[in-house]
Scaffold this active site. Structure first.
Site, PDB file in Angstrom:
ATOM      1  N   SER A 194      -2.673   0.063  -6.129  1.00 35.88           N
ATOM      2  CA  SER A 194      -3.568  -1.095  -6.007  1.00 35.88           C
ATOM      3  C   SER A 194      -4.680  -0.986  -7.044  1.00 35.88           C
ATOM      4  O   SER A 194      -4.971   0.100  -7.555  1.00 35.88           O
ATOM      5  CB  SER A 194      -4.207  -1.099  -4.614  1.00 35.88           C
ATOM      6  OG  SER A 194      -5.201  -2.100  -4.524  1.00 35.88           O
ATOM      7  N   TYR A 247      -8.889   2.978   2.538  1.00 34.36           N
ATOM      8  CA  TYR A 247      -7.798   2.295   1.816  1.00 34.36           C
ATOM      9  C   TYR A 247      -7.771   2.744   0.358  1.00 34.36           C
ATOM     10  O   TYR A 247      -6.713   3.096  -0.171  1.00 34.36           O
ATOM     11  CB  TYR A 247      -7.979   0.778   1.915  1.00 34.36           C
ATOM     12  CG  TYR A 247      -6.882  -0.010   1.214  1.00 34.36           C
ATOM     13  CD1 TYR A 247      -5.593  -0.047   1.731  1.00 34.36           C
ATOM     14  CD2 TYR A 247      -7.145  -0.702   0.025  1.00 34.36           C
ATOM     15  CE1 TYR A 247      -4.581  -0.758   1.085  1.00 34.36           C
ATOM     16  CE2 TYR A 247      -6.138  -1.425  -0.618  1.00 34.36           C
ATOM     17  CZ  TYR A 247      -4.860  -1.446  -0.078  1.00 34.36           C
ATOM     18  OH  TYR A 247      -3.865  -2.147  -0.722  1.00 34.36           O
TER      19      TYR A 247
HETATM   20  P1  NDP Z   1       2.247  -7.623   3.319  1.00 34.81           P
HETATM   21  O1  NDP Z   1       1.437  -7.353   4.536  1.00 34.81           O
HETATM   22  O2  NDP Z   1       2.714  -9.001   3.096  1.00 34.81           O
HETATM   23  O3  NDP Z   1       3.493  -6.629   3.273  1.00 34.81           O
HETATM   24  C1  NDP Z   1       3.408  -5.306   3.710  1.00 34.81           C
HETATM   25  C2  NDP Z   1       4.810  -4.806   4.012  1.00 34.81           C
HETATM   26  O4  NDP Z   1       4.709  -3.452   4.462  1.00 34.81           O
HETATM   27  C3  NDP Z   1       5.484  -5.606   5.109  1.00 34.81           C
HETATM   28  O5  NDP Z   1       6.809  -5.867   4.729  1.00 34.81           O
HETATM   29  C4  NDP Z   1       5.445  -4.680   6.309  1.00 34.81           C
HETATM   30  O6  NDP Z   1       6.611  -4.874   7.089  1.00 34.81           O
HETATM   31  C5  NDP Z   1       5.515  -3.322   5.616  1.00 34.81           C
HETATM   32  N1  NDP Z   1       5.027  -2.248   6.466  1.00 34.81           N
HETATM   33  C6  NDP Z   1       3.792  -2.065   6.999  1.00 34.81           C
HETATM   34  N2  NDP Z   1       3.776  -0.968   7.772  1.00 34.81           N
HETATM   35  C7  NDP Z   1       5.036  -0.441   7.721  1.00 34.81           C
HETATM   36  C8  NDP Z   1       5.662   0.684   8.307  1.00 34.81           C
HETATM   37  N3  NDP Z   1       4.993   1.517   9.126  1.00 34.81           N
HETATM   38  N4  NDP Z   1       6.956   0.923   8.029  1.00 34.81           N
HETATM   39  C9  NDP Z   1       7.647   0.089   7.221  1.00 34.81           C
HETATM   40  N5  NDP Z   1       7.120  -0.992   6.647  1.00 34.81           N
HETATM   41  C10 NDP Z   1       5.828  -1.248   6.890  1.00 34.81           C
HETATM   42  O7  NDP Z   1       1.353  -7.117   2.116  1.00 34.81           O
HETATM   43  P2  NDP Z   1       1.654  -6.937   0.542  1.00 34.81           P
HETATM   44  O8  NDP Z   1       2.952  -7.511   0.169  1.00 34.81           O
HETATM   45  O9  NDP Z   1       0.443  -7.394  -0.156  1.00 34.81           O
HETATM   46  O10 NDP Z   1       1.696  -5.350   0.453  1.00 34.81           O
HETATM   47  C11 NDP Z   1       2.659  -4.633  -0.293  1.00 34.81           C
HETATM   48  C12 NDP Z   1       1.986  -3.475  -0.999  1.00 34.81           C
HETATM   49  O11 NDP Z   1       1.124  -3.988  -2.010  1.00 34.81           O
HETATM   50  C13 NDP Z   1       1.108  -2.608  -0.093  1.00 34.81           C
HETATM   51  O12 NDP Z   1       1.326  -1.247  -0.419  1.00 34.81           O
HETATM   52  C14 NDP Z   1      -0.302  -3.029  -0.466  1.00 34.81           C
HETATM   53  O13 NDP Z   1      -1.245  -2.026  -0.219  1.00 34.81           O
HETATM   54  C15 NDP Z   1      -0.121  -3.325  -1.945  1.00 34.81           C
HETATM   55  N6  NDP Z   1      -1.152  -4.154  -2.538  1.00 34.81           N
HETATM   56  C16 NDP Z   1      -1.336  -5.453  -2.141  1.00 34.81           C
HETATM   57  C17 NDP Z   1      -2.350  -6.218  -2.684  1.00 34.81           C
HETATM   58  C18 NDP Z   1      -2.614  -7.617  -2.234  1.00 34.81           C
HETATM   59  O14 NDP Z   1      -3.680  -8.164  -2.582  1.00 34.81           O
HETATM   60  N7  NDP Z   1      -1.740  -8.245  -1.483  1.00 34.81           N
HETATM   61  C19 NDP Z   1      -3.213  -5.696  -3.743  1.00 34.81           C
HETATM   62  C20 NDP Z   1      -2.932  -4.336  -4.099  1.00 34.81           C
HETATM   63  C21 NDP Z   1      -1.928  -3.609  -3.516  1.00 34.81           C
HETATM   64  P3  NDP Z   1       6.737  -4.726   8.681  1.00 34.81           P
HETATM   65  O15 NDP Z   1       5.414  -5.128   9.271  1.00 34.81           O
HETATM   66  O16 NDP Z   1       7.864  -5.659   9.005  1.00 34.81           O
HETATM   67  O17 NDP Z   1       7.096  -3.293   8.903  1.00 34.81           O
END
Ligand code: NDP
Length: 244
Positions: free
Chosen positions: A142, A155
């Site tokens: 990130s 975070y």
């Molecule tokens: P979302 O919340 O849309 O997606 C997060 C994903 O992580 C979901 O598919 C969720 O699926 C999965 N997840 C969460 N906990 C678990 C778990 N214990 N086991 C398996 N899967 C898990 O957010 P983003 O798409 O934004 O996030 C994706 C990545 O990008 C993250 O690492 C985030 O930190 C990073 N990021 C995002 C930014 C943003 O502004 N959006 C900026 C910088 C980095 P489910 O709940 O079905 O398990």
């Protein structure tokens, strides 16, 4: 895009946001996919959509905080497609809060998902890739691995850790590629994991300017598409209008 077609690519956190957009794009480019997350209803829907367009995809319920789940997930790529070319450690959560709120359970969860989940992904993929003599690990960090804000201490700590682990892995391997992708604010469900009112207020101005999840998917696809001797080790993708 040359260099993606036929590759076997596993993506964690593919049930929404960046993971979902990445699965869609890589499938369009001809990759064979294994997608995982906890919400299997979402994965099933995405898999049906990809399959209906002629794509090759399998899905599995995976909680990245459980090492056995992640091992099973990587093993699915092998059993279904015979190899594992790319493992995208994308799953993440962001329950922001001030440290003084003592949301210790949320600190634990962030460390479990964002750091240990990535390590479990590496532990699952590395032996397979070493045996193959090639492979690519893509870790989603990130902009929070580059800058620290109030409410984001834990975070940011997890995302700094992902960046450090990624570069350590890169230095230790001469045949595997390692990419760390650091998105700026991106449209997704990530902010839904915030329970603290101050955390929610703090994030609001950041989330006023976002880019689409597809923008991050394109950066991942760019790294994956490179030839084996080219490692795109780090990419930062920000909204043009964002000062952060
Ligand atoms: P979302 O919340 O849309 O997606 C997060 C994903 O992580 C979901 O598919 C969720 O699926 C999965 N997840 C969460 N906990 C678990 C778990 N214990 N086991 C398996 N899967 C898990 O957010 P983003 O798409 O934004 O996030 C994706 C990545 O990008 C993250 O690492 C985030 O930190 C990073 N990021 C995002 C930014 C943003 O502004 N959006 C900026 C910088 C980095 P489910 O709940 O079905 O398990």
């Amino acid at each position: 895009m040359v260099g993606i077609e036929g590759k076997v690519i596993a993506i964690t956190g593919a049930s929404s946001g960046i993971g979902e957009a990445t699965a869609r794009l890589l499938a369009t480019e001809g990759a064979r996919l294994v997608i995982g997350a906890r919400r299997t209803d979402r994965l099933e829907k995405l898999a049906e959509e990809i399959s209906s367009r002629g794509g090759s995809v399998r899905f599995l319920g995976v909680d990245v905080t459980r090492r056995a789940d992640v091992e099973q997930f990587a093993a699915l790529a092998l059993s279904e497609f015979g190899r594992l070319d790319v493992f995208v450690n994308n799953a993440g959560i962001m329950p922001l809060s001030p440290l003084a709120a003592l949301k210790v359970d949320e600190w634990d969860s962030m460390i479990d998902v964002n750091v240990k989940g990535v390590l479990y992904g590496i532990a699952a993929a590395l032996p397979i890739m070493q045996e193959q003599g090639s492979g690519h690990i893509v870790n989603i960090s990130s902009i929070a691995a580059h800058i620290v804000w109030p409410m984001s201490a834990v975070y940011c700590g997890t995302k700094f850790a992902v960046r450090a682990i990624s570069d350590g892995l890169r230095q230790e391997t001469d045949r595997l590629r390692v990419t760390v992708v650091s998105p700026g604010t991106t449209t997704s469900e990530l902010a839904n994991t915030i329970t603290d009112p101050a955390g929610r207020d703090a994030v609001a101005p950041f989330r006023a300017i976002t880019i689409s999840a597809e923008a991050i998917a394109r950066a991942i696809a760019y790294a994956v598409s490179q030839p084996d001797d080219v490692d795109v080790s780090e990419i930062i993708v920000r909204p043009t209008a964002s000062p952060f």
